[in-house]
Design an enzyme around this catalytic site. Sequence first.
Site, PDB file in Angstrom:
ATOM      1  CG  ASP A 178      -9.991  13.321  23.438  1.00  0.00           C
ATOM      2  OD1 ASP A 178     -10.668  12.477  22.828  1.00  0.00           O
ATOM      3  OD2 ASP A 178     -10.244  13.698  24.599  1.00  0.00           O
ATOM      4  CD1 TRP A 195      -1.899   5.152  28.687  1.00  0.00           C
ATOM      5  CD2 TRP A 195      -1.715   3.661  27.041  1.00  0.00           C
ATOM      6  NE1 TRP A 195      -2.581   4.037  29.079  1.00  0.00           N
ATOM      7  CE2 TRP A 195      -2.479   3.100  28.084  1.00  0.00           C
ATOM      8  CE3 TRP A 195      -1.474   2.899  25.896  1.00  0.00           C
ATOM      9  CZ2 TRP A 195      -2.985   1.803  28.026  1.00  0.00           C
ATOM     10  CZ3 TRP A 195      -1.988   1.607  25.841  1.00  0.00           C
ATOM     11  CH2 TRP A 195      -2.730   1.073  26.898  1.00  0.00           C
ATOM     12  CG  ASP A 196      -4.517  11.760  28.101  1.00  0.00           C
ATOM     13  OD1 ASP A 196      -4.099  11.889  29.257  1.00  0.00           O
ATOM     14  OD2 ASP A 196      -4.949  12.711  27.419  1.00  0.00           O
ATOM     15  CG  ASN A 211      -7.257  12.839  30.555  1.00  0.00           C
ATOM     16  OD1 ASN A 211      -6.387  13.592  30.976  1.00  0.00           O
ATOM     17  ND2 ASN A 211      -7.322  12.467  29.302  1.00  0.00           N
ATOM     18  CB  CYS A 239      -0.337  11.796  28.450  1.00  0.00           C
ATOM     19  SG  CYS A 239      -1.249  13.323  28.647  1.00  0.00           S
ATOM     20  CG  ASP A 283      -2.952  18.819  30.256  1.00  0.00           C
ATOM     21  OD1 ASP A 283      -2.288  18.297  29.340  1.00  0.00           O
ATOM     22  OD2 ASP A 283      -4.000  18.322  30.703  1.00  0.00           O
TER      23      ASP A 283
HETATM   24  C1  DGJ Z   1      -5.259  15.539  28.675  1.00  0.00           C
HETATM   25  C2  DGJ Z   1      -3.908  15.674  28.031  1.00  0.00           C
HETATM   26  O1  DGJ Z   1      -2.954  16.019  28.958  1.00  0.00           O
HETATM   27  C3  DGJ Z   1      -4.016  16.684  26.892  1.00  0.00           C
HETATM   28  O2  DGJ Z   1      -2.751  16.895  26.327  1.00  0.00           O
HETATM   29  C4  DGJ Z   1      -5.000  16.173  25.880  1.00  0.00           C
HETATM   30  O3  DGJ Z   1      -4.500  14.999  25.279  1.00  0.00           O
HETATM   31  C5  DGJ Z   1      -6.345  15.918  26.534  1.00  0.00           C
HETATM   32  N1  DGJ Z   1      -6.222  15.086  27.691  1.00  0.00           N
HETATM   33  C6  DGJ Z   1      -7.300  15.267  25.562  1.00  0.00           C
HETATM   34  O4  DGJ Z   1      -8.467  14.911  26.145  1.00  0.00           O
END
Ligand code: DGJ
Length: 709
Positions: free
Chosen positions: A355, A465-466, A468, A506, A528
Amino acid sequence: MINFVDNCFFLEGKDISYVMRIDKAGHLLGCYFGRKIARAAMQEVPDRFYCWMSWGEDGDVLDEKPQEAPTYGHTDLRCPIVSFKDRVCVLKYKTHRIYDGKGEIEGLPSSYDDEGKAQTLEIDLEDAAQGILVTLFYTVFDNRNTVARHIEVVNNSGEDVTVDAFYSMCLDFERSDFAETHFAGRWGMEREKVTSPLRRGSFCVSNARGGSGHFMNPFVMLHDCGANERSGDVYSFMLVYSGNHETRIDVDQRFRTRVLQGVNPFDFEKTLKSGEKLSSPESLLTFSHEGFGGMSRALHEFIRENIVRGYWKKRERPILINNWEATYMNFDEEKVLSIARLAKKLGIELFVLDDGWFGKRNYDDSSLGDWYVNYEKLPSGITGIAERIEEIGLKFGLWFEPEMVSPNSDLYRAHPDWAIHAKKIAPALSRNQLVLDLTKKEVRDFIVDAVVTHLKEAKISYVKWDYNRYITDMPYKGYNFDYTIGLYDIFDRITSAAPEVLFEGCSGGGGRFDVGVLCYMPQIWTSDNTDAIERVYIQYGTSFGYPTSTMGSHVTASPNEYTKRQTPMKTRGDVALSGNFGYELDITKLNDEDLKAIAQQTEQCREVRRLVEFGDFYRLADPFSGNIGAWQVVSGDKKESFVCMTRIMFQSNGYYQFIRLDGLKKGAFYKDTYHEDRIYSADELMYRGVIADFPHGDFVTYTMRLVEV
Ligand code: DGJ
């Protein structure tokens, strides 16, 4: 193999049978699922009439019968596989088809067979009076112990019909002396094993947070109360789906168990116009009478062979270094290159830029959606940095979070309506970001174009590919299903446009760890939480449903970024070596001793990774119920094995513990190449055990590499 004899369907896999029967009135009843049995007529559950039961004009009391596709409200008042708003529906057998092979499910990912081992049964059930057709799909594989099921509803009624509950499978057992195990968690602590005996009533393993979630994995086991790693009947149910899901287990008034798995009905609704059809996600039913170990190995093989596909299916995964825990968003080209140069010297193979490389992203409050490079940080752009990393001798990988948009971004300023929002309410923020509306074609096109352009322009070999945040403010009931279908459209288009790129799923670590994702991306970032000790629990829990080749596993700094726990470099390396190995720390700040250890670990990884990623997995000691977590991987030909044991806490005046190994060739001898080639007999290792000779201290490991002599 599938046979239809005297109104009975006999489905057979490698060691399993699945039997169903059509009764006189045309109802499809379940008879048996479990260990392979002779193909012969089975006892019929007698018609029973108890007080307070209702019967239909055919005399059947379905509340008393094990069913494959129950509906609610007529003669069965238990939870149905499918239900329709404003109508009661009675399904009866119409016809069936048996054919070789396995089809796809339109718009949804599913398992496949490329070895000519699968046969499929489609059974049409119909409510002729109301024009509703429900087709049940069953696929069995000659070489597997998994049955793949899903359903399809077709509205032939001539008017709109609204489906308001829609599971993928139903399985009724005439017993309830089971326990269930599911895998619950939260961010940073995913897939903790939770077991309880069944009781009368309903229990749901469900999630309504948008993705499959950190909280409840779409994978549940039902098993003998005394089942262990080596013995006992174990059934597992795994949904091939990445959205809101539910596995529901009901024990009814007469102590029978019903299992339903599918899309979470809380928040689901879909109106079908006449002629339209609706397909459910696929559910994978796996059985073993050889305990949790037998079930896991059967399912792992299924996932490796019949879920994961494409270029990386059988390829060893590169040893990567990711800059996230090393620099977070605070990096520039020189920093990136300095890590990459040293990484190359240490035997690492791939550099992943995480990121912060795009837009004006220096913190998590901006730029998601602005997928163009930040030239202040990376003056030579993505194409330039990728080339320079390749010149160093590493492959280059890049992080994206394409489903999201920051309110502070050019994308949001241009298209505020592209973010998911409900009527008259400002959408809720999470990590300062909003979720894009993947039900809109123009949004999907934008995402595909943004990612594929980079993949075409730059030498990118890997994509992380995240995803969040959870999804809020979904504008209508059933939206999450439509979102998930949109997501799969994107996954399909992007992964097909770059078939040799290695994709890693991810979601704040392992918040979307499911086989829906694995149909497109062969591996997923497990958590994480990279603390080696907590990873023992996370990886152990994950291993029940998922093979090691799907689990991203990295060595990070000590003290750990999140837990602040200090662990030896060897422990961090050994635990990470049990998955797709990599690093995530600033190696330019390490001392010589640690650098030397890394060089050795990467060599060790190259030696064992084919075995670890594609071997048979055995759990040896459960960290959830003791002070040691231990597992072992054995190669298919049993010539080689890797053993990893972790002792959590040192205990004063402790005693030697014998850990019994598994899966080796009885009568054979093995040398342990990690301990001066010491020779052991397989029989001693498996039946007496090996002394877990841990070094002094907390958080230590003992590993073995066994090679047959
Ligand atoms: C969440 C992911 O699990 C991390 O490994 C990392 O890529 C962060 N996002 C980056 O914002």
